[in-house]
Every structure is written in structure tokens, then in C-alpha cells.
Design a protein around this motif. Sequence first.
Motif, PDB file in Angstrom:
ATOM      1  N   LEU A 175       0.228   3.338   5.920  1.00 60.17           N
ATOM      2  CA  LEU A 175       0.390   2.667   4.634  1.00 60.17           C
ATOM      3  C   LEU A 175      -0.920   2.680   3.870  1.00 60.17           C
ATOM      4  CD1 LEU A 175       2.458  -0.472   5.698  1.00 60.17           C
ATOM      5  CD2 LEU A 175       3.308   1.668   4.745  1.00 60.17           C
ATOM      6  N   THR A 176      -0.817   2.893   2.570  1.00 60.48           N
ATOM      7  CA  THR A 176      -1.999   2.809   1.715  1.00 60.48           C
ATOM      8  C   THR A 176      -2.253   1.360   1.332  1.00 60.48           C
ATOM      9  OG1 THR A 176      -0.682   3.137  -0.289  1.00 60.48           O
ATOM     10  CG2 THR A 176      -1.572   5.101   0.782  1.00 60.48           C
ATOM     11  N   ASP A 177      -3.478   1.084   0.921  1.00 58.71           N
ATOM     12  CA  ASP A 177      -3.803  -0.268   0.490  1.00 58.71           C
ATOM     13  C   ASP A 177      -3.159  -0.528  -0.864  1.00 58.71           C
ATOM     14  OD1 ASP A 177      -5.660  -2.350  -0.977  1.00 58.71           O
ATOM     15  OD2 ASP A 177      -5.967  -2.585   1.176  1.00 58.71           O
ATOM     16  N   PRO A 178      -2.382  -1.599  -1.014  1.00 55.02           N
ATOM     17  CA  PRO A 178      -1.638  -1.839  -2.257  1.00 55.02           C
ATOM     18  C   PRO A 178      -2.525  -2.130  -3.458  1.00 55.02           C
ATOM     19  CG  PRO A 178      -1.486  -3.725  -0.803  1.00 55.02           C
ATOM     20  CD  PRO A 178      -2.143  -2.640  -0.014  1.00 55.02           C
ATOM     21  N   GLU A 179      -3.807  -2.458  -3.234  1.00 56.92           N
ATOM     22  CA  GLU A 179      -4.698  -2.690  -4.358  1.00 56.92           C
ATOM     23  C   GLU A 179      -4.938  -1.401  -5.138  1.00 56.92           C
ATOM     24  OE1 GLU A 179      -5.949  -5.525  -5.462  1.00 56.92           O
ATOM     25  OE2 GLU A 179      -4.875  -6.663  -3.924  1.00 56.92           O
ATOM     26  N   PHE A 180      -4.754  -0.245  -4.472  1.00 58.31           N
ATOM     27  CA  PHE A 180      -4.964   1.048  -5.125  1.00 58.31           C
ATOM     28  C   PHE A 180      -3.641   1.736  -5.435  1.00 58.31           C
ATOM     29  CE2 PHE A 180      -8.729   0.021  -2.729  1.00 58.31           C
ATOM     30  CZ  PHE A 180      -9.775   0.359  -3.578  1.00 58.31           C
ATOM     31  N   GLU A 181      -2.740   1.771  -4.484  1.00 54.96           N
ATOM     32  CA  GLU A 181      -1.421   2.355  -4.684  1.00 54.96           C
ATOM     33  C   GLU A 181      -0.510   1.884  -3.555  1.00 54.96           C
ATOM     34  OE1 GLU A 181      -0.902   6.546  -3.859  1.00 54.96           O
ATOM     35  OE2 GLU A 181      -2.905   6.644  -2.965  1.00 54.96           O
ATOM     36  N   SER A 182       0.796   1.950  -3.810  1.00 60.77           N
ATOM     37  CA  SER A 182       1.771   1.573  -2.785  1.00 60.77           C
ATOM     38  C   SER A 182       2.505   2.829  -2.363  1.00 60.77           C
ATOM     39  CB  SER A 182       2.743   0.525  -3.338  1.00 60.77           C
ATOM     40  OG  SER A 182       3.631   0.091  -2.323  1.00 60.77           O
ATOM     41  N   SER A 183       2.077   3.386  -1.231  1.00 64.71           N
ATOM     42  CA  SER A 183       2.659   4.626  -0.729  1.00 64.71           C
ATOM     43  C   SER A 183       2.706   4.581   0.788  1.00 64.71           C
ATOM     44  CB  SER A 183       1.844   5.843  -1.180  1.00 64.71           C
ATOM     45  OG  SER A 183       1.788   5.947  -2.585  1.00 64.71           O
ATOM     46  N   VAL A 184       3.484   5.478   1.354  1.00 64.06           N
ATOM     47  CA  VAL A 184       3.544   5.649   2.791  1.00 64.06           C
ATOM     48  C   VAL A 184       3.318   7.117   3.094  1.00 64.06           C
ATOM     49  CG1 VAL A 184       6.069   5.907   2.755  1.00 64.06           C
ATOM     50  CG2 VAL A 184       4.921   5.305   4.884  1.00 64.06           C
ATOM     51  N   LEU A 185       2.466   7.396   4.086  1.00 59.34           N
ATOM     52  CA  LEU A 185       2.221   8.756   4.539  1.00 59.34           C
ATOM     53  C   LEU A 185       2.927   8.943   5.867  1.00 59.34           C
ATOM     54  CD1 LEU A 185      -0.565   7.756   2.966  1.00 59.34           C
ATOM     55  CD2 LEU A 185      -1.214  10.101   3.493  1.00 59.34           C
ATOM     56  N   TYR A 237       4.860   9.520   0.197  1.00 58.72           N
ATOM     57  CA  TYR A 237       6.020   9.060  -0.567  1.00 58.72           C
ATOM     58  C   TYR A 237       5.650   7.751  -1.246  1.00 58.72           C
ATOM     59  CZ  TYR A 237       8.638  12.480   2.172  1.00 58.72           C
ATOM     60  OH  TYR A 237       9.083  13.643   2.753  1.00 58.72           O
ATOM     61  N   ARG A 238       5.999   7.651  -2.525  1.00 56.50           N
ATOM     62  CA  ARG A 238       5.715   6.441  -3.293  1.00 56.50           C
ATOM     63  C   ARG A 238       6.683   5.325  -2.895  1.00 56.50           C
ATOM     64  NH1 ARG A 238       0.899   6.109  -6.146  1.00 56.50           N
ATOM     65  NH2 ARG A 238       0.360   8.193  -6.941  1.00 56.50           N
ATOM     66  N   LEU A 239       6.178   4.098  -2.921  1.00 56.13           N
ATOM     67  CA  LEU A 239       6.999   2.920  -2.645  1.00 56.13           C
ATOM     68  C   LEU A 239       7.045   2.037  -3.885  1.00 56.13           C
ATOM     69  CD1 LEU A 239       5.708   1.912   0.914  1.00 56.13           C
ATOM     70  CD2 LEU A 239       7.766   3.202   0.362  1.00 56.13           C
ATOM     71  N   THR A 240       8.165   1.357  -4.051  1.00 53.23           N
ATOM     72  CA  THR A 240       8.297   0.420  -5.173  1.00 53.23           C
ATOM     73  C   THR A 240       8.002  -1.008  -4.749  1.00 53.23           C
ATOM     74  OG1 THR A 240      10.662   0.166  -4.721  1.00 53.23           O
ATOM     75  CG2 THR A 240      10.009   1.876  -6.305  1.00 53.23           C
ATOM     76  N   PHE A 241       7.552  -1.182  -3.525  1.00 53.79           N
ATOM     77  CA  PHE A 241       7.249  -2.524  -3.019  1.00 53.79           C
ATOM     78  C   PHE A 241       6.063  -2.410  -2.077  1.00 53.79           C
ATOM     79  CE2 PHE A 241      10.329  -0.512  -0.295  1.00 53.79           C
ATOM     80  CZ  PHE A 241       9.892  -0.780   0.993  1.00 53.79           C
ATOM     81  N   PHE A 242       5.488  -3.562  -1.752  1.00 54.08           N
ATOM     82  CA  PHE A 242       4.332  -3.627  -0.865  1.00 54.08           C
ATOM     83  C   PHE A 242       4.806  -4.097   0.510  1.00 54.08           C
ATOM     84  CE2 PHE A 242       0.739  -6.702   0.338  1.00 54.08           C
ATOM     85  CZ  PHE A 242       0.261  -5.816   1.289  1.00 54.08           C
ATOM     86  N   VAL A 243       4.580  -3.270   1.525  1.00 56.81           N
ATOM     87  CA  VAL A 243       5.069  -3.553   2.874  1.00 56.81           C
ATOM     88  C   VAL A 243       4.133  -4.531   3.574  1.00 56.81           C
ATOM     89  CG1 VAL A 243       5.626  -2.579   5.121  1.00 56.81           C
ATOM     90  CG2 VAL A 243       6.155  -1.293   3.047  1.00 56.81           C
TER      91      VAL A 243
END
Length: 1237
Positions: free
Chosen positions: A286-296, A308-314
Motif C-alpha cells: 500500500l502507498t502512503d495515503p498522504e501522497f496517493e491511494s494505490s495498491v501495488l 492500481y488506484r484506490l478510491t479509499f484509504f485502506v
Amino acid sequence: METWAGFSPGLHLSLGIWLMIAVHNLQNAKAEITCASCPSPLQLNLEELQLGMRADPTEEPGTLKNIRVEFSEVGDTDQNAGVEMDDENGVSFGDVPRFSQHVSSDRVGVKEDALGSMAESRRGNIKAGVPEEGEDVALRRAKRSGPEFAELSANGWTGVDAGATGDRGSLLDGLNKGRSEIRWNRDEVRGNNRQDEPKLTSSTFALTGDSAHNHAVVYWSGQNSSVILILTKLYDFHIGSVTESTLWRSTDYGSTYERMNDKVGSKTVLSYLYVCPTNKRKIMVLTDPEFESSVLISSDEGASFQKYRLTFFVLSLLFHPTEEDWALAYSHDQKLYSSMDFGRKWQLIHERVTPNRFYWSVLGLDKEPDLVHMEAHTPDGNVQYVTCRVQMCTEANRNYPFPGYIDISSLVVQDDYIFIQVPTSGRASYYVSYKRESFIQTKLPKYSLPKDLHIVSTDEKQVFAAVQEWNQNDTYNLYLSDTRGIYFTLAMENVKTTRGIGGNQMLDLYEVAGIKGMLIANKRQDNQVKTFITYNKGRDWRLLQAPASDLEGNDIHCILPFCSLHLQLQMSENPYLSGTISTKSSAPGIIVATGNIGAELSYNNVGMYISSDAGNSWRQIFEEEHNVWFLDKGGALVAVKQPSVPTRHLWVSFDEGRQWTQHSFSSVPLFVDGVLVEAGAENQIMTFFGHFSHRSEWQLIKIDYKSIYSRKCTEEDYQTWHLHNQGEPCVMGQKQIYMKRRPGNYCMLGRDYSRILSAESCICRAHDFECDYGYERRGDGNCRPSFWFNPTTVSRSCSQGQNYFNSTGYRKVVLNNCTKGVKEMYTPRKQQCPNRPPKGLLLTTRDGKLTANLGNNVTFLVHLDEGDSLRTNIQLDFGDGTAVSYSNLSWTEEGIKHVYKSAGIFRVTALAENTLGYDSTTLFLHVTCPVEYVQLLAPFVVIRNKEVNITAVVLPSHSRTVTYFWWLGNNTEPVITLDGSISYTFPSEGMHTITVQVAAANTILQDTKTIAVKEFFKSLLLSFSPNLDEFNPDIPEWRQDVGRVIKKALLQVSDFPEEQLLVAVFPGVPTAAELFLLPHRNQSETKKKKEEALEQVSDVIVSALNQNLVEFELKPGVRVIVYNTQLTLAPLVDSNPRHSSSAMLMLLSVVFLGLAVFLIYKFKRKIPWINIYAEVNQEKEQEMIGSVGQGDSTPKITLSEFSTSKELMEKELEARVKRGVGNACESTREIPNCTSV
């Protein structure tokens, strides 16, 4: 839970401990049903533990900052494998609720949170808790199969045991710093002089460029994989987020590492990494949501990634226990999502889900593999247990297995059991579902009265619970259930708890791995804490026999029961440090622990002790604390000193701790932050993680210890070992023979090494049976009924002609394998069900409340303690003229539902009757219709010392369930009535304020009026030109504004003082008003002169009104003329009988009566209450409880009140109809009713 403070000399240590306390206090959250399937080691990485401190190379010398490392060997995992949370983002271990699915271990810990967790099965975790909401305690056990994740500090884990600081006194006592440092110096010098010291094959790799990073996460997928992943991060505590990250990957068991930032994106900041528990090659980052919300996503152990982009913060992930591509994700806004393709696409399942209260289906129990159990909040704030399939979780497809609301953070789904907590009458009640059957309330001893409860474990066909009872503060009682998890009996009283630096609590209870039914606990007894051991699940406990001699061979004179061995039972928060006690299922009988010898448990002058025969005898192995791990599937032991001091040596023993060989693994002393042991089944590799100094980079040392073995073991290298309890060979009803390597043989164990050679059942004896529910063990060892328990009571499900099992006061210990012997004597006896009258009838509502909203379903529950349920007739009278009857009690098991069509207080009666007798019970149910509107009706001017009626009109009208609070005059306390009217006499002249508050259900409304109190006054009735009605919205604010305009127009035609003129505009249309002329306050004038002055002013105003001289402009182009209503001129009114004006009163009464008849005839179809009365008047009067003082007639109104309360109500209702207001509650004299208007 334990917590470590980082070690640093002098001031560094003090600052480190202070900062640790501050950080933990910030992270603490709250619970009350907890499951202490203790947080599984896998979860320790979820809960991001603040572990230590090291200096930032970029800062000035002497400054400290938090350094954290996590380790994760992803081997056997439970349902929440891969789940991980970051406390910097607001989720820490302290936030895990009372019932937690994320737990498991050999050691049980207790912690404060919503329902703490406390026990674990290897397959899952379970919790039951009590709240929560004051102080919540979570009980945890580390997972037996080995740690999954951990956090490390750059300058090492100190010897401070946070879980025990409460008993150690000073934190420095736990460090044993002086002795450790001296011993280390001596050992290191001695090691340097030894030229023949055995060397281990090792390689060191430094994470170059990451020295500023203060947080590291290490993952070893295990299962013979050579891949290790390390994620390092720089967490900025000033801005509260991760600002840098580096991903490292090794493909050779840690010899070398490759920097992976280019493959994930050079500017991508990573926060967490998850490994799929069922396919270790699949990884999510998971990326840090302060910069972007994505999953690798990677499917090749991190060799390549897709973003892949996410529309929510996990916040957390939960992988499916069998399907590798299925996962649940919990977001920061309390939404639960599902993915069926390993995170590529996500679908919303449910909103308002409680954190950590969602579970995948359990194989073999739930029919659908994609079923999800969750705890969700309703829009009105209640909490429900919900199940649905992930792809079909619409409202229509959701199920509610428990028909009612539950406590927040109380749902636990684990093994065969589901637990919930329900608040009833201010006391928590616990319910259990066994193998997905209906929920049944758990039965603790009647007067245990738990204020906190935690489920310790459920993995051995019963529930093990820790209960803090009403009279306990820092101890818990341990209870064991039957197989169904319903009936609990006491196993041990007053088990000690320890509070750590962060406020967490640990329960001093340890389940020994590899031996069924064996537990070790620290019990508070006579103000002393002593260590006890049991071999039959708490049926019998005994003290530990101290060693006969110390390390130097000197005799130890320690005689039971005055002196014994006492053990510290804290598990390490970092699963890659051993903690104060260690066992391994592949090495049964071997227990290594930190402890002391004496009259009670102490945290000073401690040493390391080992037992090779399952706690029957003990030997001392070290004088100071060490971390000890099991190598080669338990065939060897490796020990390293506590990480408070650096070391370059480890010690290995092949004879169960009798002799130790020192080996060097590093040329430079290393602060050891953690150790990974046996990642694969076919290799002999350990990996040490640490740092050389507080300013150095992270060091990873790979050690291949294959060289210390001379060969593989053969049959001649094994011997048998008989499990026993002080010579008694029968343990848990069987004789167990184990096979293990002969001590001292330097050979490597084989893959198919068998631990249990044979198990033979024993003849049943008394110690194979525990006391049954309702019975207590007395001093003679026999079980006798408790004072509150009636052993002759027969279950109501027992019907004539059937059989039941009558308890002998004993029940066999669950999973005990004994046969014959006294089994028949202690086993419940089959008897015929007797015919008996009903007794103990109880009537309640499903939610335990005595209130209900009008029109809602009310579910009544009928409970019968004794009686033949199949031959007992049940009658239920709802109190509203309806009743139901059932031929037997089985028809009422799901509850009896009823909808009340009117508001009121109803007497609900239940009757149970059979041929031998009857029993009855009653409850009073308040059915309310929420108040929408209240209007206070009071005269605008009243006579001093003359009683006046004041009325509150409530809409919808249901006076029998409304409470009125009246503030009259300058009174500081209200007058409380159940009637909507009150009489009051004002003793003094002036302006008085009256306020009424109306309370119904959860609604409180209020209205306020100001009344002028005078000795006498003059009044005129006013009417207006018709154009005013077109602009009349009929609201109080408009009437007040128009009244001021009228008053201003009247003052222009007379020189009457403004303060003596009062204009009151009446509600409704046509618009009407009343003009009050008040006497002057001049005390020198006589009453007669004042009366004459009022008459003169009245004549002037009447003349002006008759000549149409009084008018005002409502808006540009709209002028309104004020008229005098000729027939309503009021005479001078005062308290003198000669001014009663009875003739005028009679005239007005006749006029009003005529107008009322005309209006009723003309507009009766527009007046709802007229029709309602006509419809219900012929119906039978319902059986209700009337309000105290409730009258059937409308209160009397004084002359100065232009309209009666009923007329005003009619006007208000008609106005509401015109404005489209619906669902008004109307009332007749007999029955309150809620109708759609």
C-alpha cells in the motif's frame, strides 16, 4: 502485552522511557467483550508497536527518536493473516476492540480496549468481553506456530518488561543493567582471547542509505522460499506521516539485497506490505495515503509490481483462509470492501462497520465460502450482527442471525463459536452460538456479576474465559465451559494481571505448547503472587518445585509450600524475541522461562530456568535474562543476551540446556533487535537484525548453522519420554509416550520426526472430573451445590414421557480420554421427566426496554424456569384489548410480536397454566408517539390573586404518555404534571414569564409566554380588512411583528402611554386580535380615577376604529384597516364582584356557541378530530393505564382568552392540513390515536 524502551546510557535511557510513555498514552484506545485469542503474532505488525529509540544521524548528539522494525515470517496464519495497521495513522494495538478475531498465542495477555481479546485457536481468534466502555482489557496469546510480524528498534530491545513494570517498581530494576554490562565485558574479553572459539558461517549486509529511516518491516515468506523483503520508512512525527520509503528484496536468504524503488516508482512512498497467507508468492503493498491511494500487486514474490488506484484509504486487510485471491479491506471511513481478484477491483460490502469486527466464513460451518460476518451500525446509532455474501450484500440479501441490537465491538466469530454481548438492565449479558445454532445466553455462576470478560481460547472444543468480577480490581477468575460454550465453572481464582507502560494489561496465564491441558498461571494469594501449574485444564493446581542446586552446584533449600519456583509469564510483543517464557509444540516437555526462587514472584535477582519433563523438575541455566529460541524443530536451543547490551556471541545447547557452547556470529558486537529462525523446512538459517551503534545503518546478518551438526539423526539417536505429573503417568486420561533426540547428540532431526509415539487411555479417576455448573468444590474435594443453585430443578424442555440427564455434580474434563473406572459414578444419570406445575415465569421485551414507539413491532419473550413446556399453555394479554394463546411454550421461542395502534401505558400480562397449576407475571409498557409541536395557551393579561388556567396543546396528542414541566413566575424548580393543564394564581402585578417543557419518548419541546398581571384592565377585540389574511402564514413570529405594527398605529390616534397598551394577535384565520388597556402605575391616583382614565382612552380608540382611522401598511401597496369587533367589547375587568359583567359573559357565550355549531356543521369534514371521535366512540374502550389526574373535560378558559383550547387546536390542525403536515397524532376523550392527517 509487553513494551520495551530503548536502551541508551544515562539521560538517553530516561528520555527514551519518557517518550515511550508519552507515545503509548497517545495511542491508547478504549472496550467490554474481549476475545483474547490473543492477538496473533501476525497481528503484532498490525498494531505497530513503539519499541525503541536511536539517535538520528541528522540530529545533534544526544537527541533521540523512535526507531521501529517489524519482522514477519509468513508461515501458518489465522484468518486475519496479512492484516496490518499503523498506529501513526490512528490505529494501534490499543485500538483493537474487546472481541478480536486477531489473536493467538501460547501466552495470554490482557489489554485495555473495547472488548479486549484474549485467546486464540490456531485456526482463528476468539473473544468475549465486557465493557468498552470504561476500561477495556484485551487478553492475548502469541501464536504457537511461530511469529508472523514484529517491530524492532534500531538500538535494540531492552530488558524492560512493560507488562510487568507495575510489580517491578523502578524500570531500572528490570534492566539488571550493571550486572549485564559487566558480564558482557568479561565475556567479550574472554571471547577475544579464545583462538579455538567455534565460528558460524555468516554474512552481513547493511541497508546503505537508510540510516535516517526510523521504521523497518521485514518479511520472510518461509516454506523454503529464499526471498526476504524489507520495507524501511522515515516517519515524520511532526507532520504525522511517512515521507520516505525504500523496498529491499533478497533472493538468497539475506546474503544480498536489491533496492526495488525503481520497480515500484522512484517517487512512490510505501506504507505497508502484505503477504497472502495461502500463496506466499502474492504480495500487496500500500502507498502512503498522504501522497496517493494505490495498491501495488506482485504475483512473483516482489520481483515485479502492478499499480492500481484506490478510491479509499485502506486501514486493514483480511485475506480469505482458503481462497488466495479473496480479501476484505476496511477503510478510514468505516466502509468494508471486498476483492475477488487480489486487489485489482474492489466492491463496497457495507457501510458503518465496526473496526476489526468483520470475519470470513469458517470452513465446515458456513455454507457459502464467500459469506462475511460483520458488526454494523444502523443509522440511528445501534449495532447489529450482519451476515451476507460479498457479491450479494444488498439490504434484501442481508441476514441478521441475532434478532436484536448488540454492544459495540462485541462480535467474535471463531472456531465453532460466535459471541456477542447485549446490555440488559444496566448489566451485560453474553450470548453464544455453537456451530451456527440459535444464540443462547451463557451461564456463569449466578453471583459472579462480571464487569469484564474475555475469551481466552476456543480451540479445544470448549471456551476458556477470564472474568473480572464485581469485587476484583487487578485480578481475574478463570472459567471453563461445556462443549457448547454455555455453562461455565470456576477453574482458578485471582489470576494476576500486570499493567504496562502504555496502560495495557497482561493476564499472567500461559498455555504450554505441545501438551494438551497444561497451563501455568500466577495467582494472587494472601497478598503474595505465586506460580501454579495444572495438567488437567485447571481441575488441579500445584506450586512449582524449585531446583535442588544453583549454577555453581550449591544446594538450594526451598521447601514447599513455603518456598517454590515462580515464573514471569510475559510474552514478547516482538515475536522474534522470545519473551520471558518459551515452549514449542515440536519440543514437548521443554519449558524455558525467567523466574526466581522464594516465597513469592519477584522481578529482582531473577535467572533463567528450564524444565525437560513438562514442569516436574527445573534447572537453572543462566544467572541473567536471555532470549532463547528452539532450533532444528526443537532439537536444539540457542540463547542470546537481552538486547540492552551489544553482543557478538550466541550459545547453543543440544542437551536441553545442561551444557552450552559459545559461538561467534559477528566480528563487531551487535545490538540484536530480532532473530528469524527456521524460515524453511530444508535449511538451517537464522537471520539477526540489529545495528552496531545508535547512529549506524541497519545490519542484517545471515547465519548458516548447519556446520554445528555432524550428521543427520538416525533411529539410535532417539529415546522415549513418558509424560507424567509428579510420577502420575495418566495425564488428561491417557498415558502419552513421546520420542525425542537423546540429549547431547549433535545430529540434525529429520523432516518426518514424530513427537507422540503412543497414547493409551487410562481408567477414569476423580481427578478426571470437574465440578458441574452450579456446584463448588469443598474442602474435602467433593462437589456440592452452591447456595443459589437448586439441583432438583428440571429444564422446561423436559416433557412428561421423555428422559433427561440428572447431574451428579460432576462433569468430565473436556478432551479427557479416560474410560471406565468411576466414569459411571460421575456421569449424569438418565431419569424420566416429572410432571410439574409452571414456576418462574418471566416476561420481557426483546431489547429489554419498557418503552416502544407507536407503530413499531414489539417482541415479547416468555421464559419459564420450571414446568413442562410441551404441556403448558401460554396466554399473553397485550393490554390493548387483544390477546394471544399458545398450546405450549415452544411456539414462543422466537418471541411474540405485536404492534400497538395507539399511544399509552399498557398492562401486559402473561399466564402459564397446566393441569398442576399456573404462574403469571406482568409488565407495564409505555407506547409513545414522538412530540412534534407544543403550544402554550395562556391569557395575555390576568387579574392579580385570581386563579387562571394554563394549557399546553401537544401535537400529535397523546397526553397519557407525556410529562409536563412548568416554570411559573420566578420559581427555580418546575412543577411536574402528567396533565396538559395547570391552574395558577399570580400574587403580584407585573410581567411574568411562563415556560412549559413537554417530554415524550426521546423528544423534549418547549414554549414560553409572557403574561401581564394587573389589578384590573380593559380589553377590545379587533378585526382587520380581508387582505391581511392573504399574507398571514400563521406562525408566532409573524403574529408578534403584526402586533407591534398595530400597536404603533393605535398610538397615532391616542396619547395613551405605550407601556400601557398591549396587542395580542390570535392564531389562525381570519386574523383577529385583542387590545388590552392597562392601568397607569401612578400610586398617587385612586383606583376610580384609573378606571375613568381607561374608559376615556377606550372611547377614543373605539371612535377611531369606527371611523377607520387606524390602519397600517403591510407592504408597499397593501394597506390594512383595523376594525372594532362590536359584539366583543369587554367591560372593565378586575377582582371586584360588582364588575363581574355576567350579562356580557352570557351574551358572549351564546354568540360563541352559535359560531361553534355553525363551524362544526360547515367545516366538519375539515376538522380531523371530529371524524375520529365519531369513528372510535362506538369501539370498546381499551385497557390502559390513565395518567394521574387526567380529566375528561377541557380546562376552563378565562374571559380574556379569545378562544378555547379546543378551538385553537382545531385552527392549528386545519392550518397544518393546509400546509401539508402529516402523521399528526389526534386524541379523543377515550383513546389517544396516531392518524395520517
